[in-house]
Scaffold this motif. Structure first.
Motif, mmCIF file in Angstrom:
data_model
loop_
_atom_site.group_PDB
_atom_site.id
_atom_site.type_symbol
_atom_site.label_atom_id
_atom_site.label_comp_id
_atom_site.label_asym_id
_atom_site.label_seq_id
_atom_site.Cartn_x
_atom_site.Cartn_y
_atom_site.Cartn_z
ATOM 1 N N VAL A 165 55.036 -63.282 -19.595
ATOM 2 C CA VAL A 165 53.740 -63.109 -18.956
ATOM 3 C C VAL A 165 52.622 -63.339 -19.969
ATOM 4 O O VAL A 165 51.619 -63.992 -19.677
ATOM 5 N N ARG A 170 48.687 -67.353 -22.659
ATOM 6 C CA ARG A 170 48.362 -68.265 -23.770
ATOM 7 C C ARG A 170 48.315 -69.695 -23.274
ATOM 8 O O ARG A 170 47.419 -70.475 -23.591
ATOM 9 N N LEU A 172 47.691 -70.768 -20.432
ATOM 10 C CA LEU A 172 46.564 -71.041 -19.555
ATOM 11 C C LEU A 172 45.246 -70.993 -20.319
ATOM 12 O O LEU A 172 44.187 -71.037 -19.720
ATOM 13 N N GLY A 173 45.332 -70.871 -21.633
ATOM 14 C CA GLY A 173 44.133 -70.997 -22.447
ATOM 15 C C GLY A 173 43.540 -69.697 -22.944
ATOM 16 O O GLY A 173 42.452 -69.701 -23.505
ATOM 17 N N PRO B 84 48.948 -73.084 -28.565
ATOM 18 C CA PRO B 84 49.239 -73.292 -27.139
ATOM 19 C C PRO B 84 47.979 -73.224 -26.277
ATOM 20 O O PRO B 84 47.881 -73.905 -25.267
ATOM 21 N N GLN B 85 47.026 -72.385 -26.688
ATOM 22 C CA GLN B 85 45.792 -72.219 -25.923
ATOM 23 C C GLN B 85 45.048 -73.541 -25.739
ATOM 24 O O GLN B 85 44.326 -73.727 -24.779
ATOM 25 N N LEU B 89 48.446 -77.630 -21.228
ATOM 26 C CA LEU B 89 49.675 -77.979 -20.527
ATOM 27 C C LEU B 89 49.911 -76.945 -19.425
ATOM 28 O O LEU B 89 49.597 -75.774 -19.595
ATOM 29 N N MET B 91 52.542 -74.773 -17.318
ATOM 30 C CA MET B 91 53.930 -74.348 -17.518
ATOM 31 C C MET B 91 54.333 -73.387 -16.407
ATOM 32 O O MET B 91 53.622 -72.447 -16.093
ATOM 33 N N LEU B 98 54.289 -64.271 -13.379
ATOM 34 C CA LEU B 98 53.009 -63.994 -12.732
ATOM 35 C C LEU B 98 52.454 -62.689 -13.289
ATOM 36 O O LEU B 98 53.212 -61.820 -13.706
ATOM 37 N N PHE B 99 51.126 -62.565 -13.291
ATOM 38 C CA PHE B 99 50.526 -61.335 -13.798
ATOM 39 C C PHE B 99 50.669 -60.258 -12.727
ATOM 40 O O PHE B 99 50.013 -60.346 -11.683
ATOM 41 N N HIS B 101 49.593 -57.343 -12.418
ATOM 42 C CA HIS B 101 48.449 -56.476 -12.123
ATOM 43 C C HIS B 101 47.323 -57.230 -11.410
ATOM 44 O O HIS B 101 46.295 -56.648 -11.109
ATOM 45 N N TYR B 110 43.130 -67.486 -13.219
ATOM 46 C CA TYR B 110 43.158 -66.991 -14.603
ATOM 47 C C TYR B 110 42.796 -68.073 -15.626
ATOM 48 O O TYR B 110 41.935 -67.879 -16.476
ATOM 49 N N GLY B 111 43.458 -69.227 -15.522
ATOM 50 C CA GLY B 111 43.234 -70.290 -16.504
ATOM 51 C C GLY B 111 41.822 -70.853 -16.449
ATOM 52 O O GLY B 111 41.235 -71.201 -17.480
ATOM 53 N N ARG B 114 39.468 -68.512 -18.207
ATOM 54 C CA ARG B 114 39.549 -68.653 -19.661
ATOM 55 C C ARG B 114 38.787 -69.883 -20.131
ATOM 56 O O ARG B 114 38.396 -69.986 -21.253
ATOM 57 N N ARG B 115 38.593 -70.825 -19.202
ATOM 58 C CA ARG B 115 37.818 -72.019 -19.531
ATOM 59 C C ARG B 115 36.343 -71.834 -19.219
ATOM 60 O O ARG B 115 35.589 -72.791 -19.215
ATOM 61 N N ARG B 116 35.967 -70.594 -18.916
ATOM 62 C CA ARG B 116 34.574 -70.226 -18.681
ATOM 63 C C ARG B 116 33.964 -70.993 -17.522
ATOM 64 O O ARG B 116 32.809 -71.365 -17.572
ATOM 65 N N ARG B 158 49.217 -72.003 -10.229
ATOM 66 C CA ARG B 158 48.529 -71.497 -11.412
ATOM 67 C C ARG B 158 48.632 -72.485 -12.568
ATOM 68 O O ARG B 158 47.704 -72.656 -13.349
ATOM 69 N N ALA B 159 49.807 -73.143 -12.665
ATOM 70 C CA ALA B 159 49.996 -74.102 -13.749
ATOM 71 C C ALA B 159 49.215 -75.386 -13.490
ATOM 72 O O ALA B 159 48.766 -76.043 -14.424
ATOM 73 N N ILE B 162 44.677 -75.830 -13.634
ATOM 74 C CA ILE B 162 43.939 -76.180 -14.854
ATOM 75 C C ILE B 162 43.994 -77.684 -15.103
ATOM 76 O O ILE B 162 43.501 -78.167 -16.107
#
Lengths: 550, 363
Positions: A165, A170, A172-173, B84-85, B89, B91, B98-99, B101, B110-111, B114-116, B158-159, B162
């Protein structure tokens, strides 16, 4: 045949009624009686007389403080040990579980030895004299002591987080900090909240530390002890305990709710070594320094108890002596034997009865099984002082005249450890394939022989581990036992406690060395067993529960 | 795949190349001089038994494991030391990861967060990809309320949301039951073709690989044994391992000497200049053996076991004429054509070109 089904549950229910419900009710009744009539006078006193009213707030504040501080510490140590590659991680984790063998009231001894009026560091080294007897010292010692609980709970949850998880985040950025903020911390939140509530509960119930180090500061628990032992005001002692009980039950109710939601969102168990999180350097340096400071303090405490037992006269004469150990064979021998006997019987009875009750509540359908579960679990939330006062009230007259006998000591220690026995029983039975028992039944075995031939052997690893923990806990407990003990059946923990309370630091240290040794043997046995396959999984599970049940 | 709606994005995906990757964990060499390349838009299966290093190879590609030696090139850039960030890619993990929570929407978003990305850009994007995996309307669900197949789709969405340059799938179907597995496999293939995304698909299931891949790379003990189309891999296995790992096969020991192959007491003429000399292992697929009337064919055998599979029937035949012991062969015959019973004597034939010959000793 129907009545047979209810035979065992009825017996257990009666026992719980006598040893859990009756003493608790006795306390409530006593708190409400004024002379011959019923009234709230005691409660009015408790909330209006400044000496008592301040204890309520004092207890709540110190408990909240200890909960927050030790949870932060536990979280920091868990993160450092399991989520970084920093040096000394093993040392930190040993330091974090070490307080398990040093009960809080023994730590106070070391604390006085090091930082007291004539302390080794404050007086000898720094040349300062200060008054250590205040709420701050209580908070300090409780924080150190309860960090074991928070560390074990939080790290257990942390080890249960599926590392994939975090990897997914990571991928996903997410930066390392974001991984921690958005994934790791939210996932271990049930553990953090559980740890907070549990420490709050334990701190509220702890009367030893405030009694020894509090000075004029009192908590509900310590005040109730003084009311009983000092002024023999049974009514006020009961009232303070009743208030304490109410607070503990509320907290316990929240705690069980957190436990329930925590298990509903099931995380992957045994996902192997978690992956480290590569945090920024200043943050890592901070985490590491906190761990180092904590670990050093814990080891200093252990070493100080050791040194204190060989020091002639604290504060005046720091020269070496073996004089204190003379007490061990003289006055101590009886207590040591009693401790070993009581702790052994307790651990045996508690693990067997725990398994039997667990079997009843998980495998057999009968009316009232939830009630039996609840009554067995309840002592987990009952403060030791409440149980002590309750046992005095309940068992010093007919029909249950038990005061002064060894039976009452065993009863109180077994009842206090039974929640652990029940939980580990429920959890081991939950893992066992029920069809094995069905197979045994279909081959013609009765329920009884299925229990002895199938259920018990399969549960053995878990039973052994929880029995050993009960042994360790009983060796160290003063909680309720101090109220029901009499001079003819003294135990080690109470001897140590009384010696510290009297100020016989050297004697206390010498006796606690024996007690530490016994506890350490128990803990070592657990770790030795845990190296062997099946038992390993149980160790952490019982460990986390044990820490919370102590 | 036929219809492609106007708003379906085609991802600007790129090619991938691994060059001479080595990776050891302690004393265990997991990857040995591993080189491979995947073309733009291709679905490439990394196929091998468990422990062959395929997941490690995947983690080298996505940056969770740094190789001891070698380079990772993505779309003409060396990304060997990129975190990796920053690789962008997509994955899909074996456990889906899956998260737990977060709800479905927050998992997929989510991704992008993180890319704002702004909320107003995230929302339509998440919807688009949830629609793509046919789970539009599930935004508010908690992930533990979903079935395994649905969780799998969320992991895929989710993969993909992005818009990765490369999609990595680690045993994506291994947690699903057999029926769902076939559906999901087709679903993954449909989406992969629609988006035209370069994809590496790790699996230990040869049937899955054969049915989904453009190209298969068969891995064994940290090394790639053969690369080829599913048909090439099945029909022309390059090594004995590949022949054995992919599909059913009969192994027979034989000897080659000066252009002649000695096998089961018979002598066959080989095309000149081909194959090794000395002891050899011959492999032949069960469906390439021909059951004939007793008396005809190359060999005579007796039916020892009949297993009915519906579409095919498998015979276990004992070839009687061999010197020391009986040779047991498995033969597959299309169901409607199978008429032999246990104990029947039959003739057996095959084409020499269906025989795969590998150097080596005992079967």
């Amino acid at each position: 045949m129907r009545w047979q089904k209810y035979l065992l549950p009825s017996v257990i229910f009666l026992v719980l009624l006598v040893f859990v419900v009756y003493p608790t009710l006795s306390v409530l009744v006593k708190s409400l009686s004024v002379g011959e009539r019923i009234g709230l006078d005691n409660y009015i006193d408790a909330f209006t007389k400044p000496q008592f009213a301040s204890t309520i707030w004092g207890s709540l504040l110190v408990a909240a403080g200890a909960a927050v501080l030790s949870t932060v510490l536990g979280l920091i140590i868990s993160l450092t040990v399991f989520k970084t590659t920093l040096p000394l991680r093993r040392f930190f984790s040993v330091a974090a579980v070490l307080p398990m063998i040093i009960p809080g009231f023994v730590s106070t001894l070391a604390y006085i030895f090091l930082f007291g009026r004539n302390g080794l560091i404050t007086y000898k080294l720094l040349g300062v004299t200060w008054d250590i007897y205040s709420w701050k010292s209580v908070l300090f010692i409780q924080t150190l002591d309860f960090t074991t609980i928070t560390f074990l709970i939080i790290s257990a949850v942390m080890l249960g987080v599926d590392r994939q998880v975090e990897d997914a985040a990571r991928n996903l950025g997410a930066s390392e900090w974001e991984v921690m903020k958005t994934v790791t911390l939210p996932l271990i939140r049930p553990g953090i909240i559980g740890a907070l509530l549990l420490v709050f509960l334990r701190s509220m119930a702890d009367f030893g530390t405030p009694l020894i180090l509090g000075g004029r500061f009192d908590t509900l628990a310590s005040a109730s002890y003084s009311q009983l032992i000092g002024t023999y005001n049974m009514g006020m002692a009961s009232t303070l305990n009743a208030i304490l009980l109410l607070i503990c039950l509320v907290v316990f109710w929240f705690y069980s709710r957190v436990q329930a939601t925590g298990s509903r969102v099931r995380l992957q168990v045994e996902s192997g070594q978690p992956r480290e999180i590569d945090l920024k350097r200043p943050l890592k340096a901070t985490l590491w320094s906190v761990c180092l400071l904590f670990s050093s303090l814990v080891f200093m405490i252990l070493v100080s108890v050791f040194l204190a037992s060989f020091t002639r006269h604290l504060g005046a004469d720091f020269s070496f002596t073996l004089e204190h150990f003379r007490i061990v064979p003289q006055r101590g021998w009886n207590s040591i034997m009693n401790t070993i006997v009581f702790a052994s019987i307790t651990s045996l009875v508690m693990s067997l009865v725990g398994l039997v009750i667990a079997y009843l509540v998980t495998r057999i359908q009968f009316k009232g099984r939830n009630l039996i579960d609840l009554l067995t679990t309840l002592p987990f939330a009952l403060p030791g002082t409440l149980m002590g006062v309750g046992y005095i009230l309940a068992f010093n007259h007919a029909p249950f005249l038990l005061t002064g006998t060894w039976a009452i000591v065993i009863a109180v220690t077994v009842i206090r450890e039974l929640p652990l026995g029940l939980r580990s029983g429920v959890s081991v039975l939950g893992q066992q394939d029920r069809s094995i028992e069905d197979a045994s039944a279909s081959l013609g075995a009765s329920r009884l022989s299925t229990f002895f031939r199938i259920v018990m052997p399969l549960s053995r690893p878990a039973l052994v581990v929880s029995a050993l923990y009960a042994f360790v806990a009983t060796v160290q407990t003063v909680g309720a036992i101090i109220f029901v003990i009499n001079p003819s059946n003294k135990v080690l923990s109470v001897d140590v406690f009384e010696a510290i309370y009297r100020g016989d630091v050297g004697d206390a240290a010498a006796l606690s060395m024996v007690m530490l040794l016994l506890a350490a043997l128990g803990v070592l046995a657990i770790f030795a067993i845990s190296q062997r396959g099946v038992a390993q999984t149980w160790v952490h599970r019982v460990l986390t529960h044990h820490a919370s049940a102590q | 795949m036929g219809t492609q709606s106007a708003d379906t994005p085609r991802l600007s995906s790129v090619d991938l190349e691994l060059r001479h990757i080595d990776k050891s964990f302690g004393d265990v060499e997991v990857l040995r001089d591993l080189s491979l390349n995947v073309d733009k838009g291709e679905l490439c299966c990394l196929l091998g038994p468990s422990g062959c290093g395929k997941t490690t190879a995947l983690n080298v590609i996505n940056g969770l494991i740094e190789p001891d030696r070698g380079e990772v090139w993505l779309g003409g850039n060396d990304i060997t030391h990129l975190s990796p960030q920053r690789r962008n890619l997509g994955m899909v993990f074996q456990s889906y990861a899956l998260f737990p929570h977060l709800n479905v929407y927050d998992n997929v978003a989510y991704g992008l967060r993180r890319r704002r990305w702004s909320r107003s850009r995230i929302q339509p994007k998440v919807k688009q990809y949830l629609d793509l995996v046919r789970l539009g309307g599930y935004e508010e669900r908690r992930v533990h309320e979903l079935s395994g197949g649905q969780q799998q789709r969320i992991a895929l969405a989710r993969a993909l949301v992005i818009e990765p340059t490369l999609l990595l799938l680690d045993e994506p179907l291994s947690n699903l039951d057999a029926r769902l597995r076939a559906d999901m496999r087709d679903e993954i293939r449909r989406i992969q073709r629609m988006l035209d995304v370069t994809t590496i698909y790790v699996t230990h299931d040869q049937e899955e690989a054969i049915s989904i891949a453009d190209r298969i790379m068969v891995m064994n003990q940290g090394v790639i044994e053969q690369v080829g189309s599913p048909r090439e891999i099945y029909e022309r296995p390059a090594t004995r391992f590949v022949a054995d790992f992919i599909g059913q096969v009969n192994f027979l020991t034989g000897v080659i000497s000066s252009g002649w192959l000695w096998l089961m007491g018979r002598q066959f003429s080989l095309p000149t200049g081909e194959g090794p000399e000395g002891k050899v292992i011959c492999a032949i697929r069960p469906e390439r053996l021909r059951v004939e009337e007793s008396g005809s064919g190359l060999l005579q055998a007796q039916v020892e076991e009949v297993t009915y599979f519906g579409s095919v029937v498998r015979y276990r035949l004992a070839v009687k004429e061999v010197v020391d012991t009986d040779v047991i062969l498995n033969v597959e015959v299309a169901g409607p054509l199978a008429s032999h019973q246990l104990g029947d004597r039959v003739g057996l034939g095959f084409e020499l070109e269906d025989l795969h010959i590998f150097p080596g000793g005992n079967t």
